[in-house]
Design a protein around this motif. Sequence first.
Motif, mmCIF file in Angstrom:
data_model
loop_
_atom_site.group_PDB
_atom_site.id
_atom_site.type_symbol
_atom_site.label_atom_id
_atom_site.label_comp_id
_atom_site.label_asym_id
_atom_site.label_seq_id
_atom_site.Cartn_x
_atom_site.Cartn_y
_atom_site.Cartn_z
ATOM 1 N N SER A 172 37.367 5.929 -51.209
ATOM 2 C CA SER A 172 36.219 5.583 -50.367
ATOM 3 C C SER A 172 35.509 6.887 -49.999
ATOM 4 C CB SER A 172 36.712 4.880 -49.112
ATOM 5 O OG SER A 172 37.601 5.723 -48.429
ATOM 6 N N ALA A 174 35.386 8.464 -47.097
ATOM 7 C CA ALA A 174 36.156 9.369 -46.240
ATOM 8 C C ALA A 174 37.619 8.967 -46.257
ATOM 9 C CB ALA A 174 35.600 9.312 -44.819
ATOM 10 N N ILE A 176 41.674 9.072 -46.194
ATOM 11 C CA ILE A 176 42.686 9.882 -45.510
ATOM 12 C C ILE A 176 43.673 10.310 -46.598
ATOM 13 C CG2 ILE A 176 44.149 7.860 -44.970
ATOM 14 C CD1 ILE A 176 44.522 9.198 -42.181
ATOM 15 N N PHE A 200 40.118 -1.505 -41.714
ATOM 16 C CA PHE A 200 39.130 -0.588 -42.330
ATOM 17 C C PHE A 200 39.858 0.130 -43.475
ATOM 18 C CE2 PHE A 200 38.144 -0.755 -37.754
ATOM 19 C CZ PHE A 200 36.812 -1.138 -37.768
ATOM 20 N N CYS A 201 40.355 -0.617 -44.445
ATOM 21 C CA CYS A 201 41.345 -0.038 -45.367
ATOM 22 C C CYS A 201 40.758 0.921 -46.396
ATOM 23 C CB CYS A 201 42.138 -1.130 -46.062
ATOM 24 S SG CYS A 201 41.187 -2.019 -47.307
ATOM 25 N N GLY A 202 39.427 0.906 -46.627
ATOM 26 C CA GLY A 202 38.843 1.805 -47.622
ATOM 27 C C GLY A 202 39.583 1.677 -48.942
ATOM 28 N N SER A 203 40.033 2.803 -49.488
ATOM 29 C CA SER A 203 40.716 2.771 -50.784
ATOM 30 C C SER A 203 42.171 2.313 -50.686
ATOM 31 C CB SER A 203 40.620 4.144 -51.448
ATOM 32 O OG SER A 203 40.974 5.144 -50.528
ATOM 33 N N THR A 205 44.773 3.356 -48.574
ATOM 34 C CA THR A 205 45.856 4.337 -48.417
ATOM 35 C C THR A 205 46.959 3.874 -47.450
ATOM 36 O OG1 THR A 205 44.056 5.928 -48.656
ATOM 37 C CG2 THR A 205 46.239 6.816 -48.243
ATOM 38 N N ASP A 262 38.258 -4.686 -45.647
ATOM 39 C CA ASP A 262 37.134 -3.753 -45.535
ATOM 40 C C ASP A 262 35.863 -4.570 -45.745
ATOM 41 O OD1 ASP A 262 37.027 -0.393 -45.800
ATOM 42 O OD2 ASP A 262 35.176 -1.462 -46.333
ATOM 43 N N ILE A 263 34.795 -4.130 -45.122
ATOM 44 C CA ILE A 263 33.525 -4.852 -45.224
ATOM 45 C C ILE A 263 32.879 -4.661 -46.607
ATOM 46 C CG2 ILE A 263 31.989 -2.998 -44.407
ATOM 47 C CD1 ILE A 263 30.733 -5.126 -42.510
ATOM 48 N N LEU A 291 35.343 -6.553 -39.707
ATOM 49 C CA LEU A 291 36.214 -6.486 -38.530
ATOM 50 C C LEU A 291 36.057 -7.727 -37.648
ATOM 51 C CD1 LEU A 291 37.995 -4.757 -36.557
ATOM 52 C CD2 LEU A 291 35.840 -4.032 -35.532
ATOM 53 N N ASN A 306 41.979 3.700 -39.779
ATOM 54 C CA ASN A 306 41.137 4.890 -39.749
ATOM 55 C C ASN A 306 39.675 4.390 -39.822
ATOM 56 O OD1 ASN A 306 40.558 7.184 -42.515
ATOM 57 N ND2 ASN A 306 40.095 7.493 -40.376
ATOM 58 N N PRO A 308 35.490 4.017 -39.212
ATOM 59 C CA PRO A 308 34.412 4.996 -39.360
ATOM 60 C C PRO A 308 34.295 5.817 -38.078
ATOM 61 C CG PRO A 308 33.659 2.794 -39.963
ATOM 62 C CD PRO A 308 35.019 2.628 -39.368
#
Length: 386
Positions: A172, A174, A176, A200-203, A205, A262-263, A291, A306, A308
């Motif tokens: 993503s 940003a 972590i 907000f899981c993004g990629s 991790t 994630d959105i 969310l 984590n 935004p």
Amino acid sequence: MKKYFELIAPCHFGMEAVLKKEIIDLGYEISLVEDGRVTFLGDDEAICRANVFLRTAERVLLKVGSFRAETFEELFQGTKAIPWEEYIPQDGKFWVAKASSIKSKLFSPSDIQRIMKKAMVERMKPAYGISQFPETGSSYPLRVFLYKDQVTVGIDTSGDSLHKRGYRTLTSKAPITETLAAALIMLTPWKPDRILVDPFCGSGTFPIEAAMMAANMAPGMNRSFLSEDWKNLIPRKCWYEAMDEANDLVDLDVKVDIQGYDIDGDIVKAARANAESAGVADLIHFQQRPLSALSHPKKYGFLITNPPYGERIEEKENLPALYKEIGDRFRALDDWSAYIITAYEDAEKYIGRKADKNRKIYNGMMKTYFYQFMGPKPPARRREQN
Ligand SMILES: C[S@@+](CC[C@H](N)C(=O)[O-])C[C@H]1O[C@@H](n2cnc3c(N)ncnc32)[C@H](O)[C@@H]1O
């Protein structure tokens, strides 16, 4: 007779206690804990096992010397006194890959690198009876730390940093790091029998690291390490044994409830692909979901996330509403705990509750906070009466 080494494992600042526990659990004796690194004792097997099993170390260094140096002449002599020929073969490629200096008289990385390389050559010339080194063989990159004029020298055994597990090909905006995500999960009381949701899981991790822990999957199972080429120091057998041990420990039948939302639909696809390549896709439920739709019917779960933190100006304006929503969604969950890492200074204000614990953590150069809102523990299961 087995040869014992001192091994240095650098880690995120503030995560030394987590790494220390991991090393002790792996069966090794700690000799020193300093800011950002833990030193321990181990043999050739330990080099392989530390690389394969440690979740929170950034790399593993083989310590070859430590001495005081306030002048370049002292740096030269101290480096020359190290028995390099015991570590580096005649055709080995050697250089100072990184030199860092804190509160020391010598601080220029390029000068430190140049002088140490020269001293190594001078040491090895008579040892090997040659004056030119071909450097066509395996790599032996050095990492050097100067702290208050004390020079510590290690040879990097890992190569790529250990946060590169090999599974995260898509990230993503940003992400972590995997090592920090693992350390943060280990700082919480989460255990695989408890629910874990990252809204907000993004990629992916956090969910992926948690699933790997639950399945007892070693973080280094799907990658290689630079010192696999060091036939002079580590027999191949040690690597095979460490990998066999890691394979034997994997339990993919573990029952877990780990979810990542994630959105952004594309990033959810990336998270799924990453989980697939880590081998834990069946243990995680990923879904595109904002969310505002977060809910869970069960009690005592964990949010580890984590959110935004306003990397861009336009995002900053949305942060009060977003963090208020985090607070509202969290309160609607029954007896849950929330662990939130963010650089947003007003997080508690808008979440609407002061964290039970708050830890300052540097994520690279960025100051972040790990807010810990602890929920109650589930009641201990009553023993079955016969
Ligand atoms: C800092 S990133 C998380 C990075 C993640 N930990 C990783 O390692 O890749 C924040 C994520 O929140 C997502 N996001 C932003 N607003 C959201 C919302 N209202 N609901 C759900 N996700 C949202 C973004 O798409 C982004 O992927």
